[in-house]
Design an enzyme around this catalytic site. Structure first.
Site, PDB file in Angstrom:
ATOM      1  N   THR A  22       0.850  -1.189   0.000  1.00 11.96           N
ATOM      2  CA  THR A  22       0.000   0.000   0.000  1.00 11.96           C
ATOM      3  C   THR A  22       0.887   1.240   0.000  1.00 11.96           C
ATOM      4  O   THR A  22       2.010   1.220   0.498  1.00 11.96           O
ATOM      5  CB  THR A  22      -0.940   0.016   1.221  1.00 11.96           C
ATOM      6  N   GLY A  24       2.157   2.458  -2.696  1.00 10.28           N
ATOM      7  CA  GLY A  24       3.257   1.972  -3.526  1.00 10.28           C
ATOM      8  C   GLY A  24       3.634   2.846  -4.695  1.00 10.28           C
ATOM      9  O   GLY A  24       4.439   2.433  -5.536  1.00 10.28           O
ATOM     10  N   SER A 149       7.550   3.852  12.742  1.00  7.47           N
ATOM     11  CA  SER A 149       8.411   5.040  12.700  1.00  7.47           C
ATOM     12  C   SER A 149       9.337   5.067  13.908  1.00  7.47           C
ATOM     13  O   SER A 149       8.976   4.599  14.997  1.00  7.47           O
ATOM     14  CB  SER A 149       7.559   6.310  12.703  1.00  7.47           C
ATOM     15  N   TYR A 162       1.282  12.048  15.214  1.00  6.52           N
ATOM     16  CA  TYR A 162       1.917  11.121  14.274  1.00  6.52           C
ATOM     17  C   TYR A 162       2.497   9.915  15.008  1.00  6.52           C
ATOM     18  O   TYR A 162       2.248   8.764  14.644  1.00  6.52           O
ATOM     19  CB  TYR A 162       3.013  11.860  13.510  1.00  6.52           C
TER      20      TYR A 162
END
Length: 262
Positions: A22, A24, A149, A162
């Protein structure tokens, strides 16, 4: 900045495998699609912008080994359509790289309800339901990699929203590793540090980029190919005993302090 990567130990280790990526159409997703294709996979890529998706297909060489499905991962209707397209074309999946996400950085006090909803919808809801909708297509022994992350490991001012979404998908990987264990489906996450992608350039000024390089022990910003290398490893048989883990790809940003800062 360019960075060459070494060839993987087995250049055909994804021969006959079907992989979904995804987000991509650019950055880490596109680099991973390119890497898995080079190792023999057939790849399905998604993206919200059809023109960028078409450009990605062209860059990847098109043909029978690339399927692009436009759609928004935060839309369950789009995810249903994605699962249907994969089912009709291939009948199964062997790898999922849940990569689609957006950046959002502002002081905690300035986060609006609308921004909260937008970021959570894409970064957490999108990953959660991507995996739910594609799970029936996953073959036993398949592999899932979630893009998290470095900010879930180290606090960063302005990153409360985030980082929280990335911590959520990291925890989801832990939970699903346990839940899907009976089917031998492995679930891991990757936590990229500063990576040179279109999103990075959009969010970080040129002046700030020069500063953050100084925080990285490796002395450079990472490349999308650095992340693709890690995803290709985690989703392969070479990582068959790695499950429920997070691989930090950050040049030492989280774990080490560059000597010149001391």
């Amino acid at each position: 900045m360019t960075h060459s990567t070494s060839q993987s130990p087995g250049s055909s280790r994804y021969q006959g495998k079907i992989a979904l990526i995804t987000g991509g159409s650019s950055g880490m997703g596109l680099a991973t699609a390119r890497r898995l294709l080079a190792e023999g996979a057939t790849v399905v890529i998604t993206g919200r912008d059809k023109s960028r998706l078409d450009a990605a297909v062209e860059e990847l060489g098109g043909g029978a080994h690339v399927l692009a499905v436009p759609g928004d991962t935060s839309s369950l209707a789009d995810l249903d359509a994605l699962a249907d397209a994969i089912r009709q074309r291939f009948g199964r999946l062997d790898v999922v790289f849940a990569n689609a996400g957006v950046a959002s950085f502002q002081p905690h006090a300035e986060v609006t309800e609308a921004e909260f909803g937008r970021v959570v919808d894409i970064n957490f809801k999108g990953v959660f339901f991507t995996l739910q909708k594609t799970l029936p297509l996953l073959s036993d022994g398949a592999a899932i990699v979630v893009n998290a992350s470095w900010t879930l490991h180290r606090g960063m001012p302005g990153g409360s929203l985030y980082a929280a979404t990335k911590a959520a998908v990291h925890n989801l990987a832990h939970t699903l590793a346990a839940e899907l264990g009976p089917r031998r489906i492995r679930v891991n996450s990757v936590s990229p540090g500063y990576i040179e992608t279109p999103m990075f350039h959009a969010e970080v000024s040129a002046e700030a980029q020069a500063v953050v390089v100084g925080e990285v022990v490796a002395g450079r910003i990472g490349t999308a190919e650095d992340v693709a290398d890690a995803v290709a490893f985690l989703a392969s048989g070479e990582a068959s005993y790695i499950n429920g883990q997070d691989l930090i790809i950050d040049g030492g940003l989280v774990a080490s302090i560059p000597g010149k800062l001391l």
